[in-house]
Design a protein around this motif. Structure first.
Motif, PDB file in Angstrom:
ATOM      1  N   TYR A   1     -12.510   6.325  -3.194  1.00  0.00           N
ATOM      2  CA  TYR A   1     -11.575   7.439  -3.012  1.00  0.00           C
ATOM      3  C   TYR A   1     -10.291   7.013  -2.308  1.00  0.00           C
ATOM      4  N   TYR A   2     -10.057   5.709  -2.225  1.00  0.00           N
ATOM      5  CA  TYR A   2      -8.802   5.236  -1.640  1.00  0.00           C
ATOM      6  C   TYR A   2      -7.657   5.554  -2.591  1.00  0.00           C
ATOM      7  N   PRO A   3      -6.696   6.410  -2.186  1.00  0.00           N
ATOM      8  CA  PRO A   3      -5.588   6.738  -3.086  1.00  0.00           C
ATOM      9  C   PRO A   3      -4.450   5.718  -2.950  1.00  0.00           C
ATOM     10  N   SER A   4      -4.215   4.959  -3.991  1.00  0.00           N
ATOM     11  CA  SER A   4      -3.091   4.028  -4.000  1.00  0.00           C
ATOM     12  C   SER A   4      -1.825   4.767  -4.418  1.00  0.00           C
TER      13      SER A   4
ATOM     14  N   ALA B   1       0.811  -1.228   0.000  1.00  0.00           N
ATOM     15  CA  ALA B   1       0.000   0.000   0.000  1.00  0.00           C
ATOM     16  C   ALA B   1       0.837   1.267   0.000  1.00  0.00           C
ATOM     17  N   ASN B   2       2.136   1.145   0.283  1.00  0.00           N
ATOM     18  CA  ASN B   2       3.012   2.322   0.331  1.00  0.00           C
ATOM     19  C   ASN B   2       4.282   2.157  -0.504  1.00  0.00           C
ATOM     20  N   THR B   3       4.361   1.098  -1.294  1.00  0.00           N
ATOM     21  CA  THR B   3       5.631   0.724  -1.922  1.00  0.00           C
ATOM     22  C   THR B   3       5.689   0.986  -3.421  1.00  0.00           C
ATOM     23  N   ILE B   4       6.861   1.459  -3.851  1.00  0.00           N
ATOM     24  CA  ILE B   4       7.222   1.510  -5.262  1.00  0.00           C
ATOM     25  C   ILE B   4       8.171   0.345  -5.521  1.00  0.00           C
ATOM     26  N   TYR B   5       7.920  -0.387  -6.583  1.00  0.00           N
ATOM     27  CA  TYR B   5       8.702  -1.578  -6.891  1.00  0.00           C
ATOM     28  C   TYR B   5       9.487  -1.406  -8.192  1.00  0.00           C
ATOM     29  N   LEU B   6      10.552  -2.190  -8.298  1.00  0.00           N
ATOM     30  CA  LEU B   6      11.214  -2.404  -9.575  1.00  0.00           C
ATOM     31  C   LEU B   6      10.790  -3.791 -10.035  1.00  0.00           C
TER      32      LEU B   6
ATOM     33  N   PHE C   1      -6.467  -6.876  -0.363  1.00  0.00           N
ATOM     34  CA  PHE C   1      -6.683  -5.807  -1.342  1.00  0.00           C
ATOM     35  C   PHE C   1      -8.064  -5.153  -1.247  1.00  0.00           C
ATOM     36  N   ASP C   2      -8.757  -5.384  -0.117  1.00  0.00           N
ATOM     37  CA  ASP C   2      -9.983  -4.641   0.156  1.00  0.00           C
ATOM     38  C   ASP C   2      -9.563  -3.327   0.803  1.00  0.00           C
ATOM     39  N   ASP C   3      -9.118  -2.398  -0.032  1.00  0.00           N
ATOM     40  CA  ASP C   3      -8.559  -1.140   0.455  1.00  0.00           C
ATOM     41  C   ASP C   3      -9.668  -0.098   0.591  1.00  0.00           C
ATOM     42  N   GLU C   4      -9.784   0.481   1.778  1.00  0.00           N
ATOM     43  CA  GLU C   4     -10.873   1.407   2.076  1.00  0.00           C
ATOM     44  C   GLU C   4     -10.332   2.742   2.580  1.00  0.00           C
ATOM     45  N   LEU C   5     -11.023   3.810   2.207  1.00  0.00           N
ATOM     46  CA  LEU C   5     -10.768   5.115   2.804  1.00  0.00           C
ATOM     47  C   LEU C   5     -11.852   5.343   3.847  1.00  0.00           C
ATOM     48  N   LEU C   6     -11.432   5.627   5.082  1.00  0.00           N
ATOM     49  CA  LEU C   6     -12.378   5.812   6.175  1.00  0.00           C
ATOM     50  C   LEU C   6     -12.660   7.291   6.411  1.00  0.00           C
ATOM     51  N   LEU C   7     -13.924   7.593   6.699  1.00  0.00           N
ATOM     52  CA  LEU C   7     -14.332   8.882   7.224  1.00  0.00           C
ATOM     53  C   LEU C   7     -14.635   8.638   8.695  1.00  0.00           C
TER      54      LEU C   7
ATOM     55  N   ALA D   1     -12.191  12.850  10.272  1.00  0.00           N
ATOM     56  CA  ALA D   1     -10.817  12.614   9.818  1.00  0.00           C
ATOM     57  C   ALA D   1     -10.832  11.554   8.727  1.00  0.00           C
ATOM     58  N   LEU D   2      -9.814  11.599   7.865  1.00  0.00           N
ATOM     59  CA  LEU D   2      -9.626  10.598   6.819  1.00  0.00           C
ATOM     60  C   LEU D   2      -8.484   9.666   7.206  1.00  0.00           C
ATOM     61  N   GLU D   3      -8.656   8.400   6.903  1.00  0.00           N
ATOM     62  CA  GLU D   3      -7.586   7.424   7.140  1.00  0.00           C
ATOM     63  C   GLU D   3      -7.657   6.333   6.074  1.00  0.00           C
ATOM     64  N   ARG D   4      -6.529   5.954   5.525  1.00  0.00           N
ATOM     65  CA  ARG D   4      -6.466   4.823   4.597  1.00  0.00           C
ATOM     66  C   ARG D   4      -6.293   3.532   5.399  1.00  0.00           C
ATOM     67  N   VAL D   5      -7.046   2.504   5.009  1.00  0.00           N
ATOM     68  CA  VAL D   5      -6.869   1.179   5.605  1.00  0.00           C
ATOM     69  C   VAL D   5      -6.775   0.168   4.469  1.00  0.00           C
ATOM     70  N   SER D   6      -5.624  -0.457   4.347  1.00  0.00           N
ATOM     71  CA  SER D   6      -5.419  -1.432   3.272  1.00  0.00           C
ATOM     72  C   SER D   6      -5.816  -2.832   3.732  1.00  0.00           C
ATOM     73  N   SER D   7      -6.388  -3.599   2.794  1.00  0.00           N
ATOM     74  CA  SER D   7      -6.835  -4.982   3.076  1.00  0.00           C
ATOM     75  C   SER D   7      -7.671  -5.029   4.350  1.00  0.00           C
ATOM     76  N   MET D   8      -8.712  -4.220   4.413  1.00  0.00           N
ATOM     77  CA  MET D   8      -9.488  -4.054   5.643  1.00  0.00           C
ATOM     78  C   MET D   8     -10.210  -5.339   6.057  1.00  0.00           C
ATOM     79  N   HIS D   9     -10.919  -5.940   5.123  1.00  0.00           N
ATOM     80  CA  HIS D   9     -11.661  -7.160   5.446  1.00  0.00           C
ATOM     81  C   HIS D   9     -11.094  -8.387   4.739  1.00  0.00           C
ATOM     82  N   ALA D  10     -10.391  -8.165   3.663  1.00  0.00           N
ATOM     83  CA  ALA D  10      -9.788  -9.238   2.873  1.00  0.00           C
ATOM     84  C   ALA D  10      -8.616  -8.648   2.105  1.00  0.00           C
TER      85      ALA D  10
END
Length: 306
Positions: free
Chosen positions: A263-266, A123-128, A244-250, A233-242
């Motif tokens: 609106y989850y920004p990857s 969720a925070n990584t740049i790869y080669l 790659f179930d990435d959610e943006l929380l209000l 407040a806004l918070e990103r939560v990656s793989s919340m329930h499963a």
């Protein structure tokens, strides 16, 4: 009988040496063109991809991104078989400057297994990535983006407008009726959260399109009661329930939260390849009717008193 003269033999030897040198030089040039540049993914080579960075775990750790539409500035591909990039939402596609690429089954399986076990560094990584026949066959982390930097690039100092569900006479939020709402966000996230405020909670506010949003507290159906206040407040939560179930929380001030994925920004979003949805539709986590549904979109302008 050998009829060649000594001078001819010397010229022939000189020519042979020269030809051998040319062939060897050509082979070395060809090999260098085909081989990946091993130094291209070093922290020193990638330190310029963001506005401020340190090193952590042997890779670049971006603490501040560039302003504008290109917050992350990746260099060109280090070789014909490698690409820099990041995962798009859903975890099955790899975004690069040259376009999107599918993941090989083994890579996808490895990432999913990690996400299933709470390892969500993707969720925070740049790869080669290593590319073979148009498919990502290997990935290597080369940089990560601090959570505060992600939220700052996507939402800090901006505003959203949309609708918020009304409270019924029974005290729940089961009605489909809504009221207009505007939220303004702070300029700096803290500890992975970006705070915001519902600006028309107690006063009339001009919308981005010029209309006037009435104060929510002027109606009996005011949704902001009890644990639901104007402070969010806004918070990103990656793989919340499963995986790659990435959610943006209000998040509400009480700790309860609405969630929605559009609106989850990857990291691929910040690279320009995974755009946010047109509308962020959110429902209360757990029992949706126990809190106000909020549907929002990013806007420019507005915010004054009316």
């Amino acid at each position: 009988m050998n009829t060649t003269t000594p001078s001819f033999r010397v010229r022939r030897l000189t020519t042979a040496v020269a030809l051998a040198a040319l062939v060897l030089t050509g082979c070395e040039t060809s090999t260098a063109a085909m081989a990946p540049d091993e130094n291209s993914a070093t922290p020193q080579a990638l330190s310029g991809i963001c506005a401020a960075s340190t090193q952590r775990n042997g890779i670049v750790h971006c603490t501040k991104l560039f302003p504008g539409k290109k917050p992350i500035r990746l260099p060109g591909a280090p070789s014909r078989t490698q690409r820099y990039g990041a995962l798009k939402r859903g975890g099955t596609t790899f975004h690069t400057r040259g376009g999107d690429l599918p993941l090989a089954a083994a890579v996808a399986k490895q990432l999913k297994a990690g996400a299933d076990n709470g390892r969500t560094a993707y969720a925070n990584t740049i790869y080669l990535a290593t590319i073979s026949k148009g498919t990502v066959t290997k990935i290597k982390p080369v940089a990560d983006i601090e959570e505060n930097a992600v939220l700052r690039a996507a939402f800090a100092g901006r505003a959203m407008e949309g609708t918020i569900g009304v409270r019924t006479r029974q005290g729940d939020y089961a009605s489909r009726a809504t009221l207009p709402v505007r939220i303004a966000f702070a300029k700096s996230p803290v500890h992975g959260e970006l705070t915001g405020k519902i600006t028309n909670a107690t006063r009339a506010v001009r919308s981005a399109k010029g209309s006037c949003f009435a104060p929510l507290n002027r109606t009996k159906a005011n949704p902001l009661v009890g644990e639901f206040t104007a402070k969010i407040a806004l918070e990103r939560v990656s793989s919340m329930h499963a995986a790659f179930d990435d959610e943006l929380l209000l998040k509400w001030s009480s700790g309860a939260s609405n969630m929605g994925h559009a609106y989850y920004p990857s990291i691929a979003t910040l690279l320009g390849g995974d755009p946010l949805g047109r509308t962020w539709e959110t429902l209360l986590h757990g029992t949706p009717s126990a809190g106000p549904p909020v549907n929002l979109r990013l806007v420019s302008g507005g915010g004054g008193t009316c």
